[in-house]
Design an enzyme around this catalytic site. Structure first.
Site, short mmCIF file in Angstrom:
data_model
loop_
_atom_site.label_atom_id
_atom_site.label_comp_id
_atom_site.label_asym_id
_atom_site.label_seq_id
_atom_site.Cartn_x
_atom_site.Cartn_y
_atom_site.Cartn_z
N GLU A 1 113.73 -24.00 51.12
CA GLU A 1 114.55 -25.20 51.27
C GLU A 1 113.91 -26.32 50.46
O GLU A 1 112.79 -26.72 50.75
CB GLU A 1 114.62 -25.62 52.74
N ASP B 1 119.54 -34.44 53.48
CA ASP B 1 118.47 -34.47 54.48
C ASP B 1 117.70 -35.78 54.33
O ASP B 1 116.84 -35.91 53.46
CB ASP B 1 117.53 -33.27 54.30
N GLU C 1 119.44 -31.49 49.60
CA GLU C 1 118.61 -30.32 49.89
C GLU C 1 119.39 -29.05 49.62
O GLU C 1 120.53 -28.89 50.08
CB GLU C 1 118.10 -30.34 51.32
N THR D 1 118.08 -21.85 49.85
CA THR D 1 118.49 -20.59 49.23
C THR D 1 119.07 -19.63 50.26
O THR D 1 118.78 -19.73 51.45
CB THR D 1 117.30 -19.89 48.55
N ARG E 1 110.80 -17.84 63.15
CA ARG E 1 110.89 -18.20 61.73
C ARG E 1 109.68 -19.07 61.41
O ARG E 1 109.60 -20.23 61.82
CB ARG E 1 112.18 -18.96 61.40
#
Length: 491
Positions: free
Chosen positions: A9, A98, A103, A106, A241
């Site tokens: 990101e 953002d 932003e 992917t 994550r």
């Protein structure tokens, strides 16, 4: 070794004519909303949990940089999702505002080279939106793929890695922190000067000065090396994550692949409990001292009054991986190319700088210092630093170096355009992208984890398991009902 789904990101720096910081949120909203390509408008925020912490608790609030807060105009991002202006693209990527920065996130990827290609293609998305905004209002719009504005603000390039929850925080923190600290010698983007308390002419990392704690869940203020945000974008009973916020925005795609590959190597060793053990005396200080070390020795103080070097830390991961892992081609490349670069760092800097952003930048700016008889405090150098990260290939210093063969080249134009049309791997991004390009009129909600369709007036939610393989036969679905049925058959 277990496959690790990953993504990047990138928040982009934005400069529009003579407009000021107080207008930046509105400007970023306008830029994203003006994206001229095919997309789904909106995002399903039901599964977002930015205040959840891997250590087992939930924050009551997230910290904000007091300077940034001046320009948010009283907006509450958790309540005013429309400010984010989300767009979801036919490749499964997300493009949004953002906190005043466009932003690009992917699509999820298995391969480190795929994620690097998609990260590079993301520049095209942002530049298309910037060009549309410039043409609409007759303004000069500049986009920078970097992490600092040189006025005290930092914006992130975050990496995400999906990891089984059974691994847990303690192992992740112990096993991955040394890699986060050490890898900057091979993947730092480089920066003129310092925004910390020390006077530095040039340093390796754009993020080092903004890291103040070894671990917490913040991203906007009191930033840590190891971010503990627990937002899996998948079933929270099964997955973590890993949210890595200490890395830089790379312009050399090979450096992006290596950055992700080094983390995946450390994660794979953590997964089987074979990561090397390093205990730093002060992790934040170690990160910053490596970044500031112009001697390139990169010494790190350890507990018990001993020391090591960043190079030795990296080599310990490589040796452990060769001994304990069944390496795939990506990880073999990471080890071999990284070892070669560690040798070139001291023996062949001209070769080293072709592959590493900080070295390429330091070399070209150093030529200016020598030719002009100036030093690293010259204000022109910060302007040149920004131009290295200019996302417009017609103006970018990095693009000029690539065209001259001074640094490794970008993916071909055809490959980048292909990345905007879809993905090459059978990940859940493939399914998300197909839903956008084929059945967008039926979509009620999109997020990383699920798709929600309107079928005959009824909302139907479909889960997208992150570790499943999504077959190319999904393209054969000619109606939304068949597409939903096929998705539900995927485990």
């Amino acid at each position: 070794m277990r496959r690790i789904l990953c993504g990047i990101e990138t928040e982009y720096g934005l400069l529009i004519g003579d407009r000021g910081a107080e207008e930046q949120v509105d400007d970023a909203m306008a830029l994203v909303r003006g994206y001229p390509g095919e997309c789904h408008v909106g995002w399903d925020y039901r599964y977002e949990s930015p205040r959840a912490d891997l250590r087992g608790f939930k924050l009551t609030r997230l910290a904000f940089d007091p300077e940034d807060a001046k320009f948010d105009s009283g907006r509450t991002y958790g309540e005013a999702h429309e400010v984010r202006s989300d767009r979801v693209l036919p490749n499964g990527a997300r493009f949004y505002n953002d906190h005043g920065h466009p932003e690009y996130s992917t699509p999820e990827c298995w391969s480190i080279f795929e994620v690097a290609n998609h990260d590079c293609a993301g520049q095209k998305v942002v530049m298309r939106a910037a060009t549309a905004l410039a043409n609409k209002h007759g303004l000069a719009v500049k986009i920078f793929k970097n992490n600092t504005d040189f006025h005290g603000a930092s914006y992130g390039t975050h990496e995400g890695y999906l990891i089984p929850r059974e691994v847990g925080f303690e192992r992740l923190f112990q096993d991955l922190l040394p890699m986060m600290v050490a890898r900057q010698i091979l993947v730092g983007a480089g920066k003129v000067g310092s925004e910390g308390s020390r006077t530095v002419g040039f340093q390796l990392s754009q993020r080092a000065d903004f890291l103040t704690e070894k671990a917490n869940a913040e991203t906007l203020y009191r930033r840590p090396i190891f971010n503990t945000r627990d937002e899996p974008h998948a079933d929270p009973q099964e997955w973590i994550r890993l949210h890595v916020i200490c890395g830089d925005a790379n312009m050399i795609p090979e450096a992006t692949a290596r950055k992700v590959g080094l983390m995946k190597l450390a994660i794979a060793l953590c997964d089987i409990k074979q990561a090397p053990l390093w205990r730093f005396k002060d992790p934040v200080r170690a990160f910053q001292e490596i970044s500031h070390d112009h001697t390139h020795q990169f010494r790190v103080e350890l507990e018990q009054r001993s020391w090591t070097t960043a190079s030795e830390i990296l080599e310990s991961y490589f040796a452990a991986a060769e001994q304990c892992l069944e390496l795939d081609s990506d990880m073999r490349w990471v080890i071999d190319s990284s070892r070669s670069l560690l040798k070139s760092l001291h023996n062949d800097f001209d070769e080293f700088r072709r592959h590493v952003d900080w070295a390429a930048k330091k070399h070209i700016l150093g030529q200016f210092v020598d030719e002009q008889g100036t030093d690293w405090s010259d204000p022109h150098l910060r302007a040149f630093d920004l131009e290295y990260h200019n996302a417009d290939p017609d103006e970018s210093l990095h693009a000029a170096l690539a065209q001259m063969g001074e640094v490794e080249s970008d993916p071909s134009e055809a490959d980048q355009l292909a990345c905007l049309e879809g993905v090459n791997e059978p990940t859940r991004a493939f399914a998300r992208g197909l839903a956008i390009s084929r059945f967008n009129k039926h979509l009620l909600g999109v997020c990383w984890r699920t798709l929600t369709f309107n079928v005959d007036g009824n909302p139907i939610e479909v889960d997208l398991p992150p570790n499943a393989e999504y077959p190319p036969q999904l393209r054969d679905a000619t109606d939304v009902g068949t597409f939903i049925s096929m998705l539900r058959g995927i485990q």
